[in-house]
Motif scaffolding. Structure first.
Motif, PDB file in Angstrom:
ATOM      1  N   UNK A   1       8.115   3.289  -8.410  1.00 25.30           N
ATOM      2  CA  UNK A   1       7.197   4.347  -8.804  1.00 25.30           C
ATOM      3  C   UNK A   1       7.848   5.719  -8.625  1.00 25.30           C
ATOM      4  N   UNK A   2       8.625   5.883  -7.540  1.00 28.23           N
ATOM      5  CA  UNK A   2       9.373   7.136  -7.357  1.00 28.23           C
ATOM      6  C   UNK A   2      10.355   7.324  -8.501  1.00 28.23           C
ATOM      7  N   UNK A   3      11.028   6.223  -8.906  1.00 27.42           N
ATOM      8  CA  UNK A   3      11.985   6.289 -10.009  1.00 27.42           C
ATOM      9  C   UNK A   3      11.291   6.723 -11.302  1.00 27.42           C
ATOM     10  N   UNK A   4      10.116   6.136 -11.585  1.00 25.84           N
ATOM     11  CA  UNK A   4       9.407   6.451 -12.832  1.00 25.84           C
ATOM     12  C   UNK A   4       9.001   7.920 -12.876  1.00 25.84           C
ATOM     13  N   UNK A   5       8.378   8.422 -11.791  1.00 27.04           N
ATOM     14  CA  UNK A   5       7.924   9.809 -11.794  1.00 27.04           C
ATOM     15  C   UNK A   5       9.090  10.780 -11.730  1.00 27.04           C
ATOM     16  N   UNK A   6      10.214  10.389 -11.113  1.00 26.73           N
ATOM     17  CA  UNK A   6      11.400  11.242 -11.125  1.00 26.73           C
ATOM     18  C   UNK A   6      11.915  11.413 -12.544  1.00 26.73           C
TER      19      UNK A   6
ATOM     20  N   UNK B   1       6.033  13.541  -3.925  1.00 30.45           N
ATOM     21  CA  UNK B   1       6.921  14.424  -3.165  1.00 30.45           C
ATOM     22  C   UNK B   1       8.373  13.968  -3.249  1.00 30.45           C
ATOM     23  N   UNK B   2       8.594  12.666  -3.123  1.00 32.93           N
ATOM     24  CA  UNK B   2       9.968  12.160  -3.199  1.00 32.93           C
ATOM     25  C   UNK B   2      10.510  12.226  -4.622  1.00 32.93           C
ATOM     26  N   UNK B   3       9.629  12.094  -5.626  1.00 26.97           N
ATOM     27  CA  UNK B   3      10.090  12.210  -7.013  1.00 26.97           C
ATOM     28  C   UNK B   3      10.497  13.637  -7.340  1.00 26.97           C
ATOM     29  N   UNK B   4       9.843  14.620  -6.718  1.00 30.44           N
ATOM     30  CA  UNK B   4      10.151  16.026  -6.973  1.00 30.44           C
ATOM     31  C   UNK B   4      11.349  16.514  -6.175  1.00 30.44           C
TER      32      UNK B   4
ATOM     33  N   UNK C   1       0.844  -1.182   0.000  1.00 30.63           N
ATOM     34  CA  UNK C   1       0.000   0.000   0.000  1.00 30.63           C
ATOM     35  C   UNK C   1       0.886   1.240   0.000  1.00 30.63           C
ATOM     36  N   UNK C   2       0.584   2.155  -0.920  1.00 30.94           N
ATOM     37  CA  UNK C   2       1.464   3.301  -1.150  1.00 30.94           C
ATOM     38  C   UNK C   2       0.634   4.561  -1.257  1.00 30.94           C
ATOM     39  N   UNK C   3       1.118   5.617  -0.625  1.00 29.72           N
ATOM     40  CA  UNK C   3       0.486   6.929  -0.754  1.00 29.72           C
ATOM     41  C   UNK C   3       1.048   7.635  -1.979  1.00 29.72           C
ATOM     42  N   UNK C   4       0.202   7.963  -2.911  1.00 33.45           N
ATOM     43  CA  UNK C   4       0.648   8.613  -4.147  1.00 33.45           C
ATOM     44  C   UNK C   4       1.260   9.982  -3.864  1.00 33.45           C
TER      45      UNK C   4
END
Length: 777
Positions: free
Chosen positions: A629-634, A594-597, A586-589
């Motif tokens: 997911x952080x990697x993809x959005x980063x 925030x971590x990707x930015x 379970x992950x908070x989008x």
């Protein structure tokens, strides 16, 4: 029975006994003809049984108690209630559960009141009609009338409502039988023995009509028979008018006319009538039958004109219009279509022979080609042993929807076609057969006049269907040839597109060597340079602790850059072989974004790029690999930052879409950058692809127009699709002066990726480059 009763009373009792026996015989006949017990048979048998009991009670008690004793009237009312239920089932209605209990209660209340209310209410003013003079008798009469009218109304309402003439004919026949039953029961109130006998016979014959309607299905057209009788009567009467008028004239002529003159006039009259009677009668028949029965047609002329029209038609759509247009002009129909029967793709050799056997058939597809009226063009799949296809292929005559609905021989066809034939609203299906193989059929709706198709009309429809075989085969071959040509054209276009794509990718592979060498050489050069400096200064013992820390920091940053490049290449290779490992939780989008930015915030501040976020905090938790997911959005956000000029803006919009069964989150990353040429909007997700001249390549992950190895978007796409999601880009085009910007849209499922993927309609629209309409707004 009391044998000392007066002769008329004995006669009436005998009639009642005969009627009771007749109803029992009808019950036996019905049961023998329809051995299976269904609700309709059950109710009609109950009605006939109640009628027999009524007549038996009348036989036992009426002679002593007078016409229609309370017990006899009670049984009569029970039979009327059962007839109401029979009618409801016959009309394929669902009888209300409260009908029968309410009717039974009313009958019971009437019976109780007949014994509690005054026994003499009035004196019968009419001596020829036996009207019950008691309060109970009046209540019985009113309830009988109520049940009779309600039952007739049910049948008449369905007769007026149904759009199908043969169905209306069936309901009309039943309504007529109900009216005759009520009329026969009314005649029983007369004191004249002749009327009573006629009433009994009328009710019995009407009951026989009900048995006929239930034991089979109505095979003759009530309205057409009635109109034929009227037309024949008019033709006969009007044909006799000239001869009658001439004879009347001779009769009224001078009495002094001689015998020779009378004989001469008679011979002259006979000759005139002989010469002109046949043309006159033929004219009357054409005129009257045209207005009462319908328009007449010349079969040979119709077939000749039809053959000429369809023989020159090589388009299936046009052929359907010609077929239905011709039949519409003849019979005034507003609905019609040509139905193609196509073997299933894997069963090209399938066929249905004249006996209904399938030889290697795997299934069929019925494709409607509408010509008149609104109807769906959705194809219908049938099994290899489809009763509908077998029936049409087996018989060389049209099949009526009425037969499918009510003929017991078509029970299997009815069960198969009930869900989809009702949507077509057709009345006639005429098979088009090529040898023993069914290639299609003509479907016609009801006539606008509400009349049924006559036997000669059905024969003409089948003749036209037989004439359609060759034109239909030619049109289908021509259509197939056109489809093949279109496929070849599309393949050629696809080949050209693939060649262009291959040329681009060939350049990409060549450019990769330049880009990769530059990307790898830069950190390696830094590592080697700082290592040399460190060694030289170490030999001279000139290193301080701060200098060592600075040099090691530079080496670590260069090493980290190398590690990032190698990891990106490994991730890209894992995407190729579908081996990217993911751990779902379970992950908070909002946390992911925030971590990707976060690694980009320094660059955005330095370059004055504003970032707006809308709706991200309202997204629910999803099952995802947090790190991936952080990697993809980063990568996506880094790409947007690189191609957005200083002072630009990034907008992140997020929302929940779909329904409770299939929920997704949509995240759109919109920038005010240079945009992307439509030619490259799919290629940018390929490995090592980058826009621009590789000779102008410069290392820089966040500076404007900075470049990388071309793996960021590839990895982002692989990660998102690994989550069961989709990604695409929309942009007006590339413009370094106007900055039209780009929008990257990501769809991710809320449920785990092991659940069903996105709807097929969404995938098709994405493949065509369209934005799915259900994702808008």
């Amino acid at each position: 029975m009391n044998t000392q009763l007066p002769l008329p009373t004995q006669f009436f009792a005998l009639i009642s006994a005969i009627m009771a026996a007749s109803y029992l015989v009808l019950s036996l006949v019905l049961y023998v003809r329809r051995r299976e017990i269904n609700p309709l048979l059950y109710w009609l048998l109950t009605f006939l049984g109640a009628s027999a009991v009524w007549q038996l009670v009348d036989f036992l008690f009426s002679p002593s108690e007078g016409f229609l004793s309370p017990l006899a009237m009670l049984v009569l009312l029970a039979s009327k209630l059962v007839l109401l239920m029979t009618t409801a089932v016959y009309l394929t209605r669902t009888p209300q559960r409260w009908w029968f209990p309410l009717g039974a209660i009313l009958i019971g209340v009437t019976l109780i009141l007949s014994y509690t209310l005054p026994q003499t209410l009035f004196v019968n003013p009419v001596t020829d009609i036996q009207i019950p003079a008691t309060a109970g008798g009046v209540l019985f009469l009113l309830l009988w009338l109520l049940l009779s009218l309600f039952t007739i109304r049910l049948a008449w309402h369905d007769y007026r409502r149904t759009p199908f003439p043969w169905h209306a004919n069936r309901y009309l026949f039943w309504a007529i039988m109900l009216i005759l039953i009520v009329g026969g029961e009314m005649l029983l109130a007369f004191t004249n023995p002749a009327w009573i006998v006629i009433g009994h016979l009328t009710r019995l014959l009407a009951s026989l009509g009900l048995v006929y309607a239930v034991s089979g299905y109505i095979r003759f057209d009530v309205r057409s028979r009635f109109l034929n009788i009227i037309a024949l009567s008019l033709v006969t009467l009007l044909s006799a008018v000239p001869a009658t008028a001439l004879l009347w004239f001779l009769w009224q002529s001078d009495d002094n006319i001689t015998a020779i003159t009378a004989v001469g006039l008679l011979l002259l009259t006979t000759s005139v009538l002989f010469l002109f009677y046949q043309p006159y009668r033929r004219f009357l028949e054409q005129f009257i039958y045209r207005n009462f029965i319908g328009s007449q047609f010349q079969t040979n002329q119709v077939i000749r004109d039809y053959t000429q029209a369809v023989s020159s038609t090589l388009d299936v759509e046009r052929l359907s219009s010609v077929i239905i247009g011709t039949l519409s002009d003849l019979f005034e129909v507003s609905r019609g279509a040509l139905m193609l029967v196509i073997p299933a793709p894997e069963g090209d050799s399938s066929q249905v022979n004249g006996t209904g056997n399938n030889q290697g058939a795997t299934g069929y597809i019925i494709e409607p080609i509408p010509a008149q009226g609104e109807m769906s063009r959705r194809k219908q799949s049938l099994t290899a042993v489809s009763p509908f296809v077998q029936t049409l292929a087996r018989q060389a005559q049209p099949v009526l929807q009425y037969e499918i609905d009510f003929n017991p021989d078509y029970q299997e066809v009815k069960e198969e076609t009930r869900p989809w034939l009702a949507n077509w609203q057709m009345e006639v299906y005429a098979p088009i057969r090529s040898g023993d193989r069914l290639v299609g059929f003509i479907a016609l709706g009801p006539k606008n006049s509400g009349r049924t198709y006559l036997a000669n009309e059905l024969e003409l429809i089948q003749l036209l269907a037989d004439q359609t075989v060759a034109p239909l085969e030619n049109a289908r071959l021509y259509s197939t040839l056109g489809e093949q040509n279109e496929k070849v054209r599309l393949l050629n276009e696809d080949l050209v597109s693939q060649n262009e794509r291959l040329e681009v990718m060939d350049h990409v592979k060549s450019d990769f060597i330049t880009i990769a060498s530059h990307e790898l050489r830069t950190p390696l050069t830094q590592v080697k340079g700082y290592a040399d400096i460190l060694a030289a200064m170490n030999e001279e013992n000139a290193l301080t602790r701060d200098q060592t820390r600075q040099i090691v920091g530079h080496i670590n940053r260069a090493t980290l850059r190398l590690e990032q490049l190698i990891s990106a290449m490994l991730d890209a290779s894992q995407i190729d072989v579908d081996e990217m490992q993911m751990t779902f939780m379970k992950t908070q989008t909002e946390t992911v974004m925030r971590l990707a930015l976060e690694p980009l915030m320094k660059a955005t501040r330095e370059r004055r790029i504003r970032i707006e976020r809308q709706g991200i905090e309202n997204l629910p938790e999803i099952y995802a690999d947090f790190k991936r997911l952080v990697q993809a959005f980063n990568n996506l956000l880094g790409n947007a930052v690189k191609y957005t000029p200083d002072g630009g803006k990034l907008t992140l919009t997020a929302k929940l879409i779909g329904n409770e069964g299939e929920q997704y989150i949509e995240i759109a990353i919109n920038d005010t950058g240079i945009g992307i040429d439509p030619r490259y909007q799919t290629l940018i997700f390929e490995k090592f692809f980058r826009i621009g001249d590789p000779q102008l390549h410069s290392t820089g992950s966040t500076k404007f127009m900075g470049a990388g190895p071309g793996l960021g978007l590839t990895i982002a796409k692989g990660v998102i699709e690994g989550h069961g999601g989709r990604i695409w880009v929309e942009s007006e085009g590339e413009d370094k002066q106007r900055y039209p910007g780009s929008t990257f849209t990501v769809i991710l499922p809320v449920r785990p990726p092991k659940m069903p993927d996105l709807p097929a309609s969404l995938l098709e629209q994405q493949a065509s480059g369209e934005r799915p309409p259900w994702l808008i707004g």
